[in-house]
Design a protein around this motif. Structure first.
Motif, PDB file in Angstrom:
ATOM      1  N   ARG A  67      59.645  25.023 -17.033  1.00 32.84           N
ATOM      2  CA  ARG A  67      59.537  26.413 -16.405  1.00 32.84           C
ATOM      3  C   ARG A  67      58.660  26.163 -15.045  1.00 32.84           C
ATOM      4  NH1 ARG A  67      59.474  30.612 -21.653  1.00 32.84           N
ATOM      5  NH2 ARG A  67      61.262  29.964 -22.456  1.00 32.84           N
TER       6      ARG A  67
ATOM      7  N   ASN B 193      60.511  24.510 -12.237  1.00 28.36           N
ATOM      8  CA  ASN B 193      61.425  25.385 -11.723  1.00 28.36           C
ATOM      9  C   ASN B 193      60.791  26.347 -10.932  1.00 28.36           C
ATOM     10  OD1 ASN B 193      63.508  23.860 -12.885  1.00 28.36           O
ATOM     11  ND2 ASN B 193      63.772  25.353 -14.593  1.00 28.36           N
TER      12      ASN B 193
ATOM     13  N   LEU C 196      59.924  24.832  -7.638  1.00 23.69           N
ATOM     14  CA  LEU C 196      61.241  24.704  -6.803  1.00 23.69           C
ATOM     15  C   LEU C 196      61.561  25.884  -6.111  1.00 23.69           C
ATOM     16  CD1 LEU C 196      63.046  22.216  -9.232  1.00 23.69           C
ATOM     17  CD2 LEU C 196      61.786  21.656  -7.027  1.00 23.69           C
ATOM     18  N   ILE C 197      61.716  27.098  -6.836  1.00 26.59           N
ATOM     19  CA  ILE C 197      62.116  28.355  -6.554  1.00 26.59           C
ATOM     20  C   ILE C 197      61.096  28.783  -5.133  1.00 26.59           C
ATOM     21  CG2 ILE C 197      62.439  30.707  -7.148  1.00 26.59           C
ATOM     22  CD1 ILE C 197      63.227  29.648  -9.701  1.00 26.59           C
TER      23      ILE C 197
ATOM     24  N   ALA D 115      68.741  29.632  -4.269  1.00 22.77           N
ATOM     25  CA  ALA D 115      68.928  28.991  -5.388  1.00 22.77           C
ATOM     26  C   ALA D 115      69.813  27.706  -5.101  1.00 22.77           C
ATOM     27  CB  ALA D 115      69.926  29.771  -6.254  1.00 22.77           C
TER      28      ALA D 115
ATOM     29  N   ALA E 165      67.059  25.263  -3.918  1.00 20.15           N
ATOM     30  CA  ALA E 165      66.215  24.795  -5.120  1.00 20.15           C
ATOM     31  C   ALA E 165      67.091  23.894  -6.061  1.00 20.15           C
ATOM     32  CB  ALA E 165      65.652  25.866  -5.849  1.00 20.15           C
TER      33      ALA E 165
ATOM     34  N   LEU F 171      69.194  24.983  -7.960  1.00 22.72           N
ATOM     35  CA  LEU F 171      69.274  25.726  -9.431  1.00 22.72           C
ATOM     36  C   LEU F 171      70.250  26.602  -9.380  1.00 22.72           C
ATOM     37  CD1 LEU F 171      65.389  25.961  -9.921  1.00 22.72           C
ATOM     38  CD2 LEU F 171      67.011  24.267 -11.142  1.00 22.72           C
ATOM     39  N   PRO F 172      71.019  27.158 -10.625  1.00 21.68           N
ATOM     40  CA  PRO F 172      71.772  28.164 -10.571  1.00 21.68           C
ATOM     41  C   PRO F 172      71.077  29.393 -10.236  1.00 21.68           C
ATOM     42  CG  PRO F 172      71.906  26.941 -12.837  1.00 21.68           C
ATOM     43  CD  PRO F 172      70.646  26.378 -11.857  1.00 21.68           C
ATOM     44  N   LYS F 173      71.758  30.327  -9.845  1.00 22.41           N
ATOM     45  CA  LYS F 173      71.273  31.473  -9.289  1.00 22.41           C
ATOM     46  C   LYS F 173      70.751  32.615 -10.597  1.00 22.41           C
ATOM     47  CE  LYS F 173      72.484  36.091  -7.056  1.00 22.41           C
ATOM     48  NZ  LYS F 173      73.713  36.745  -6.373  1.00 22.41           N
TER      49      LYS F 173
ATOM     50  N   ASN G 158      69.129  31.179 -12.838  1.00 25.40           N
ATOM     51  CA  ASN G 158      67.750  30.663 -12.955  1.00 25.40           C
ATOM     52  C   ASN G 158      66.762  31.449 -12.162  1.00 25.40           C
ATOM     53  OD1 ASN G 158      69.132  28.880 -14.730  1.00 25.40           O
ATOM     54  ND2 ASN G 158      67.728  27.237 -14.487  1.00 25.40           N
ATOM     55  N   VAL G 159      67.145  31.434 -10.930  1.00 23.63           N
ATOM     56  CA  VAL G 159      66.215  32.123 -10.052  1.00 23.63           C
ATOM     57  C   VAL G 159      65.821  33.617 -10.630  1.00 23.63           C
ATOM     58  CG1 VAL G 159      65.740  32.859  -7.712  1.00 23.63           C
ATOM     59  CG2 VAL G 159      66.900  30.900  -8.088  1.00 23.63           C
TER      60      VAL G 159
ATOM     61  N   TYR H 226      63.297  33.962 -13.473  1.00 19.60           N
ATOM     62  CA  TYR H 226      61.958  34.016 -13.172  1.00 19.60           C
ATOM     63  C   TYR H 226      61.514  35.082 -12.298  1.00 19.60           C
ATOM     64  CZ  TYR H 226      62.088  29.352 -14.716  1.00 19.60           C
ATOM     65  OH  TYR H 226      62.211  28.099 -15.883  1.00 19.60           O
TER      66      TYR H 226
END
Length: 247
Positions: A30, A33, A36-37, A59, A62, A64-66, A68-69, A72
């Motif tokens: 976490r 991530n 990264l975001i 996303a 980064a 990462l899937p949207k 996931n953004v 957080y």
């Protein structure tokens, strides 16, 4: 006199990191991530501004899937605020533990040197903050005003004590802080202008060190302080790789 500032600018509500042993691995993921975001958001906001930036592109930057953004940071504004919180905390850490018993010359020299180096390693962060403030801080004003004011007052109080104790010339502590901020961040915010004036394609580490050494010499002498050898000024947090320019 100085307050703890590790959470002075609590601008956003973040999900608490797990503290139990079985959750440590998930906690590291976490944290990674989130880093990264925020790095992706810094690039996206620098390139497109708040209105033009999108969660989808952040996303993608980064990797990462949207979803996931949005896990957080529930929306773009919360992410924007969290980004500035991280920027301010990064700057805040440079002078977080200032105390009356500290040596004023070395403390101010370190502050100046680290601030110049931050202009080298994180120019986008400085420019984003400058643009937000120039616009009147429409999104961040209510979040940063009280925290920033308290931060300055605390540090100014210590500087004033140095003045009262006869350790430095009777300068205005608040104006001194503003001078250091403006002169050091200039190397990020107006780098293009500097390069044109000096006829250079880019600023090297040597150029930034020269600028830091010059500012330390001029500002400390103006404060009636002896200038320490540049090589002796602590390099806490320095020598970081510069952030990539947005594509």
């Amino acid at each position: 006199m100085s307050r703890s500032t590790s959470s002075s600018f609590n601008l956003s509500s973040e999900r608490a990191e797990p503290t139990t042993a079985p959750a440590k691995r998930a906690g590291k993921i976490r944290v990674r991530n989130r880093e990264l975001i925020l790095a992706a958001a810094e690039e996206e906001f620098a390139l497109h501004g708040f209105r033009g930036a999108t969660i989808q592109r952040i996303a993608e930057r980064a990797a990462l899937p949207k979803s996931n953004v949005l896990y957080y940071f529930s929306n773009k504004q919360r992410l924007y605020i969290a980004l500035f919180e991280s920027i301010i905390e990064r700057w805040d850490a440079m002078l977080a533990s200032i105390r009356p018993e500290d040596d004023p010359a070395m403390t101010l020299a370190r502050f100046i040197r680290v601030k110049v180096e931050m202009s080298r390693t994180h120019p986008q962060a400085s420019r984003l903050f400058a643009l937000e403030v120039i616009k009147g801080a429409p999104i961040l004003k209510e979040h940063i005003c009280s925290g920033l004011r308290d931060w300055v007052r605390d540090r100014a109080g210590v500087i004033q004590q140095w003045v009262d104790d006869g350790q430095m010339a009777p300068v205005d502590p608040v104006q001194l802080i503003l001078l250091i901020w403006s002169s050091t961040q200039y190397y990020a915010d107006f780098q293009t202008q500097i390069l044109v004036i000096e006829g250079k394609a880019e600023y090297t580490q040597e150029d930034f060190d020269h600028a830091a050494k010059f500012l330390i010499d001029v500002i400390l002498r103006g404060c009636g302080l002896d200038v320490p050898p540049f090589e002796s000024v602590p390099q806490d947090g320095l020598n970081q790789e510069p952030e990539p320019e947005p594509e």
